[in-house]
Design a protein around this motif. Structure first.
Motif, PDB file in Angstrom:
ATOM      1  N   ASP A  11       0.839  -1.210   0.000  1.00 52.04           N
ATOM      2  CA  ASP A  11       0.000   0.000   0.000  1.00 52.04           C
ATOM      3  C   ASP A  11       0.869   1.253   0.000  1.00 52.04           C
ATOM      4  OD1 ASP A  11      -2.375  -1.418   0.026  1.00 52.04           O
ATOM      5  OD2 ASP A  11      -2.676  -1.217   2.201  1.00 52.04           O
ATOM      6  N   GLN A  14       1.267   3.952  -3.301  1.00 54.16           N
ATOM      7  CA  GLN A  14       0.843   5.349  -3.131  1.00 54.16           C
ATOM      8  C   GLN A  14       2.002   6.335  -3.262  1.00 54.16           C
ATOM      9  OE1 GLN A  14      -1.290   5.542   0.606  1.00 54.16           O
ATOM     10  NE2 GLN A  14      -2.538   3.786   0.025  1.00 54.16           N
ATOM     11  N   ASN A  15       3.230   5.822  -3.331  1.00 54.36           N
ATOM     12  CA  ASN A  15       4.412   6.689  -3.363  1.00 54.36           C
ATOM     13  C   ASN A  15       5.389   6.316  -4.473  1.00 54.36           C
ATOM     14  OD1 ASN A  15       4.233   8.444  -0.762  1.00 54.36           O
ATOM     15  ND2 ASN A  15       3.639   6.378  -0.131  1.00 54.36           N
ATOM     16  N   ASP A  53      -1.385  -0.032  -7.725  1.00 54.79           N
ATOM     17  CA  ASP A  53      -1.592  -0.998  -6.644  1.00 54.79           C
ATOM     18  C   ASP A  53      -1.742  -2.404  -7.209  1.00 54.79           C
ATOM     19  OD1 ASP A  53      -2.162  -1.556  -3.751  1.00 54.79           O
ATOM     20  OD2 ASP A  53      -4.076  -2.209  -4.593  1.00 54.79           O
TER      21      ASP A  53
END
Length: 159
Positions: free
Chosen positions: A20, A24-25, A43
């Motif tokens: 996760d 997201q990064n 993802d």
């Protein structure tokens, strides 16, 4: 000091939390590559890579946060593995340590697979340097939409 953890020996909930955070990064170049190949969401790309892989690791930076996941999944051809890596900008901060450490992981992957290969976006210069450092060669080219990709490979065959 950076740490490598074999995802096969880590609690699945922890692996999920790391995935996760990474998804997201992700670095812009990894996001661009996922988009150019017409893949699913970042993802899904990361989770699918982990799920399909026979070997996969997370790299934790000095701050304890994940900077990358990488591994290899079996190809339908026997002895062939599809190698992959997705990471955050933390890869840049930890580049020296990652480069020094990953050759042994590539050797482990080449013990499992005679040939390791995949595509890399031409715009991803930093990852191409890392691949060359790890003994991979650029062996061909392919277009995905308007973007140029290189085929890279590493083998343990001596023919």
């Amino acid at each position: 000091m950076i740490q490598f953890h074999d995802l096969r020996s880590v609690d699945p909930d922890v692996v999920g939390a790391w995935a996760d955070y990474l998804s997201q990064n992700l670095r812009t170049c990894d996001l661009d590559e996922i988009e150019a190949m017409g893949a699913v969401s970042p993802d899904d790309a990361l989770r699918t890579s982990v799920e399909l892989s026979s070997h996969a690791w997370v790299i934790l930076g000095r701050d304890g946060l994940p900077v990358a996941m990488f591994g290899a999944a079996p190809h339908p051809l026997p002895g062939v593995g599809v190698v992959w890596m997705l990471g955050t900008e933390g890869i840049t901060r930890e580049a020296y340590g990652i480069a020094r450490a990953t050759r042994r992981y590539f050797d482990e992957l080449n013990a499992a697979y005679n040939i390791l290969w995949n595509y890399i976006d031409d715009r991803n210069a930093a990852s191409m340097r890392w691949l060359r450092w790890g003994g991979f060669r650029l062996i061909g080219e392919r277009q995905f939409g308007p973007h140029q990709f290189h085929i890279f490979a590493r083998t343990n065959l001596h023919v």
